[in-house]
Design a protein around this motif. Structure first.
Motif, PDB file in Angstrom:
ATOM      1  N   ASP A   1       1.723  -1.073 -14.677  1.00  0.00           N
ATOM      2  CA  ASP A   1       2.872  -0.732 -13.834  1.00  0.00           C
ATOM      3  C   ASP A   1       2.472  -0.520 -12.380  1.00  0.00           C
ATOM      4  N   SER A   2       1.316   0.092 -12.151  1.00  0.00           N
ATOM      5  CA  SER A   2       0.898   0.395 -10.785  1.00  0.00           C
ATOM      6  C   SER A   2       0.602  -0.864  -9.984  1.00  0.00           C
ATOM      7  N   ARG A   3       0.310  -1.967 -10.668  1.00  0.00           N
ATOM      8  CA  ARG A   3      -0.014  -3.219  -9.985  1.00  0.00           C
ATOM      9  C   ARG A   3       1.217  -4.109  -9.760  1.00  0.00           C
ATOM     10  N   ASP A   4       2.382  -3.608 -10.107  1.00  0.00           N
ATOM     11  CA  ASP A   4       3.631  -4.351  -9.942  1.00  0.00           C
ATOM     12  C   ASP A   4       4.074  -4.259  -8.479  1.00  0.00           C
ATOM     13  N   GLU A   5       3.950  -5.368  -7.746  1.00  0.00           N
ATOM     14  CA  GLU A   5       4.256  -5.346  -6.316  1.00  0.00           C
ATOM     15  C   GLU A   5       5.723  -5.018  -6.050  1.00  0.00           C
ATOM     16  N   GLY A   6       6.589  -5.399  -6.936  1.00  0.00           N
ATOM     17  CA  GLY A   6       7.987  -5.056  -6.765  1.00  0.00           C
ATOM     18  C   GLY A   6       8.209  -3.557  -6.793  1.00  0.00           C
ATOM     19  N   LYS A   7       7.541  -2.871  -7.714  1.00  0.00           N
ATOM     20  CA  LYS A   7       7.630  -1.412  -7.776  1.00  0.00           C
ATOM     21  C   LYS A   7       7.004  -0.784  -6.531  1.00  0.00           C
ATOM     22  N   GLN A   8       5.886  -1.341  -6.089  1.00  0.00           N
ATOM     23  CA  GLN A   8       5.235  -0.814  -4.881  1.00  0.00           C
ATOM     24  C   GLN A   8       6.165  -0.896  -3.677  1.00  0.00           C
TER      25      GLN A   8
ATOM     26  N   VAL B   1      -0.240   5.950  -6.858  1.00  0.00           N
ATOM     27  CA  VAL B   1      -0.983   4.686  -6.907  1.00  0.00           C
ATOM     28  C   VAL B   1      -0.162   3.556  -6.300  1.00  0.00           C
ATOM     29  N   LEU B   2       1.112   3.482  -6.656  1.00  0.00           N
ATOM     30  CA  LEU B   2       1.984   2.446  -6.092  1.00  0.00           C
ATOM     31  C   LEU B   2       2.009   2.516  -4.575  1.00  0.00           C
ATOM     32  N   TRP B   3       2.138   3.718  -4.043  1.00  0.00           N
ATOM     33  CA  TRP B   3       2.224   3.901  -2.584  1.00  0.00           C
ATOM     34  C   TRP B   3       0.900   3.555  -1.911  1.00  0.00           C
ATOM     35  N   THR B   4      -0.210   3.877  -2.555  1.00  0.00           N
ATOM     36  CA  THR B   4      -1.525   3.516  -2.019  1.00  0.00           C
ATOM     37  C   THR B   4      -1.628   2.011  -1.824  1.00  0.00           C
ATOM     38  N   TYR B   5      -1.228   1.249  -2.838  1.00  0.00           N
ATOM     39  CA  TYR B   5      -1.329  -0.205  -2.749  1.00  0.00           C
ATOM     40  C   TYR B   5      -0.397  -0.771  -1.673  1.00  0.00           C
ATOM     41  N   ALA B   6       0.804  -0.212  -1.574  1.00  0.00           N
ATOM     42  CA  ALA B   6       1.746  -0.682  -0.544  1.00  0.00           C
ATOM     43  C   ALA B   6       1.202  -0.397   0.852  1.00  0.00           C
ATOM     44  N   LEU B   7       0.617   0.777   1.042  1.00  0.00           N
ATOM     45  CA  LEU B   7       0.041   1.122   2.344  1.00  0.00           C
ATOM     46  C   LEU B   7      -1.165   0.248   2.649  1.00  0.00           C
ATOM     47  N   ALA B   8      -2.038   0.053   1.665  1.00  0.00           N
ATOM     48  CA  ALA B   8      -3.235  -0.773   1.885  1.00  0.00           C
ATOM     49  C   ALA B   8      -2.856  -2.183   2.302  1.00  0.00           C
ATOM     50  N   ARG B   9      -1.833  -2.735   1.688  1.00  0.00           N
ATOM     51  CA  ARG B   9      -1.394  -4.089   2.027  1.00  0.00           C
ATOM     52  C   ARG B   9      -0.950  -4.149   3.496  1.00  0.00           C
ATOM     53  N   ARG B  10      -0.259  -3.134   3.963  1.00  0.00           N
ATOM     54  CA  ARG B  10       0.204  -3.105   5.359  1.00  0.00           C
ATOM     55  C   ARG B  10      -0.947  -2.912   6.332  1.00  0.00           C
ATOM     56  N   LEU B  11      -1.903  -2.068   5.968  1.00  0.00           N
ATOM     57  CA  LEU B  11      -3.066  -1.878   6.843  1.00  0.00           C
ATOM     58  C   LEU B  11      -3.840  -3.183   6.995  1.00  0.00           C
TER      59      LEU B  11
ATOM     60  N   GLY C   1      -7.434  -0.066  -0.722  1.00  0.00           N
ATOM     61  CA  GLY C   1      -6.482  -0.432  -1.750  1.00  0.00           C
ATOM     62  C   GLY C   1      -7.083  -0.537  -3.137  1.00  0.00           C
ATOM     63  N   VAL C   2      -8.003   0.375  -3.463  1.00  0.00           N
ATOM     64  CA  VAL C   2      -8.614   0.367  -4.792  1.00  0.00           C
ATOM     65  C   VAL C   2      -8.423   1.727  -5.456  1.00  0.00           C
ATOM     66  N   TYR C   3      -8.639   1.746  -6.751  1.00  0.00           N
ATOM     67  CA  TYR C   3      -8.442   2.928  -7.585  1.00  0.00           C
ATOM     68  C   TYR C   3      -9.801   3.389  -8.106  1.00  0.00           C
ATOM     69  N   TYR C   4     -10.159   4.615  -7.778  1.00  0.00           N
ATOM     70  CA  TYR C   4     -11.426   5.179  -8.216  1.00  0.00           C
ATOM     71  C   TYR C   4     -11.217   6.106  -9.405  1.00  0.00           C
ATOM     72  N   GLU C   5     -12.036   5.914 -10.441  1.00  0.00           N
ATOM     73  CA  GLU C   5     -12.168   6.885 -11.518  1.00  0.00           C
ATOM     74  C   GLU C   5     -13.531   7.534 -11.320  1.00  0.00           C
ATOM     75  N   GLY C   6     -13.521   8.770 -10.848  1.00  0.00           N
ATOM     76  CA  GLY C   6     -14.781   9.347 -10.411  1.00  0.00           C
ATOM     77  C   GLY C   6     -15.323   8.543  -9.244  1.00  0.00           C
ATOM     78  N   ARG C   7     -16.560   8.074  -9.340  1.00  0.00           N
ATOM     79  CA  ARG C   7     -17.162   7.284  -8.263  1.00  0.00           C
ATOM     80  C   ARG C   7     -17.215   5.787  -8.582  1.00  0.00           C
ATOM     81  N   ARG C   8     -16.388   5.362  -9.541  1.00  0.00           N
ATOM     82  CA  ARG C   8     -16.350   3.950  -9.910  1.00  0.00           C
ATOM     83  C   ARG C   8     -14.981   3.363  -9.588  1.00  0.00           C
ATOM     84  N   VAL C   9     -14.980   2.153  -9.038  1.00  0.00           N
ATOM     85  CA  VAL C   9     -13.729   1.421  -8.871  1.00  0.00           C
ATOM     86  C   VAL C   9     -13.369   0.807 -10.215  1.00  0.00           C
ATOM     87  N   VAL C  10     -12.157   1.126 -10.692  1.00  0.00           N
ATOM     88  CA  VAL C  10     -11.692   0.589 -11.967  1.00  0.00           C
ATOM     89  C   VAL C  10     -10.271   0.047 -11.777  1.00  0.00           C
ATOM     90  N   GLY C  11      -9.769  -0.638 -12.772  1.00  0.00           N
ATOM     91  CA  GLY C  11      -8.403  -1.126 -12.722  1.00  0.00           C
ATOM     92  C   GLY C  11      -7.416  -0.014 -13.033  1.00  0.00           C
TER      93      GLY C  11
END
Length: 320
Positions: free
Chosen positions: A288-295, A187-197, A274-284
């Motif tokens: 920790d996964s939303r910590d940009e420093g960790k990303q 999840v962390l890597w997904t957000y970091a990549l999405a930000r760059r794209l 840059g979103v997180y899907y639970e099944g077919r729904r975008v959820v939060g």
């Protein structure tokens, strides 16, 4: 390969949710080459799907994500096979080692190596083969959330500690926890990549996916006999009950595989980035996964580890 305009790669695509995703993609897109990859294909899934669908658009190519050298060999073969551009990259493969820590051929903790590091290198090396609007889908899990009930409880001390655990960290984490940490990394890597794209104005998009609990998949192949019996025999029969008493996000491999295919090529969700899907729904996702420093820490460590020289590390950082 001239009969196909595009291709799609699915890692971990020979069994469980992965093979269901491949079957769904192949059926929906008979004019697209679907490449399924894993360490082995013991049931010859590619041939079986082609026979079931009376098509020829599924191929198997061996991929060992635990070895950076093997990932490079995979991409070299891909590059020389004259395959059409990739319209989707489904980074789905995952493994859990329930007992003592194991290490990859590159000297890092093996769950993290397979579930995150090998996939990251695969993405970077395949970037020149992606279409301008390619979709990247990364399979994570709800267990990445420390607050989720179930006892996984991942912690994120530092990337170096996760990759090369100290004796104290090794003894304080179980195989389940190491798996959850690797899913947090997804999840962390997904957000970091999405930000760059987004910053580069690219048309490519990346999302991460929690398929939910899927009893009967091969995830428990290295577990003990009692857990394997429960996982493979008892729990698949109890899915309706588990949805009521445990969590609604419990599915058969086919259900989750079809959702994974939908995330890769579905028109309704193709603009999401840059979103997180639970099944077919975008959820939060988790706090920790939303910590940009960790990303950013994970992104920088990963580029530094998988790049073999300064030139390659620079190219990976620029998404070239």
């Amino acid at each position: 390969m001239s009969n196909f305009k595009f291709s799609i790669l699915v890692t971990g695509g020979t069994q469980g949710m992965g093979v269901e995703c491949v079957r769904s993609l192949a059926q929906q897109l008979p004019d697209t080459l679907i490449v399924t990859s894993a360490r082995t294909d013991p049931k010859d899934s590619a041939t079986l799907i082609n026979k079931q669908l009376n098509q020829t658009n599924v191929q198997f190519q061996r991929l060992d994500l635990s070895s950076l050298a093997a990932v490079r060999t995979f991409v070299e073969t891909w590059s020389t096979s004259n395959r059409p551009p990739l319209r989707a990259l489904v980074l789905n493969a995952g493994i859990q080692f329930p007992d003592d820590i194991q290490y990859s051929t590159d000297g890092i903790e093996k769950t993290f190596a397979i579930n995150h590091v090998g996939h990251a290198l695969l993405f970077h090396l395949l970037t020149p083969h992606l279409t301008p609007t390619a979709r990247i889908v990364i399979t994570s899990s709800g267990v990445h959330d420390h607050d989720l009930k179930g006892g996984f409880k991942p912690t994120w001390p530092s990337v170096q500690e996760i990759a090369n655990p100290s004796p104290s960290f090794s003894t304080s984490t179980s195989g389940r926890t190491r798996y959850a940490i690797s899913k947090l990394a997804n999840v962390l890597w997904t957000y970091a990549l999405a930000r760059r794209l987004t910053a580069q104005g690219q048309g490519k998009t990346v999302v991460t996916f929690d398929p939910g609990l899927m009893p009967g998949t091969n995830l428990a192949r290295d577990a003990g006999p009692v857990l394997r019996f429960l996982w493979y025999v008892v729990m698949p029969r109890a899915i309706p009950l588990l949805r009521r008493v445990y969590h609604p996000n419990v599915h058969t491999p086919r259900e989750s595989g079809e959702t994974l295919a939908w995330l890769a090529v579905g028109e309704e969700c193709k603009a999401e980035n840059g979103v997180y899907y639970e099944g077919r729904r975008v959820v939060g996702s988790s706090r920790d996964s939303r910590d940009e420093g960790k990303q950013e820490g994970l992104w920088e460590w990963t580029v530094g580890f998988v790049g073999r020289d300064e030139g390659e590390r620079g190219a990976f950082g620029r998404l070239e």
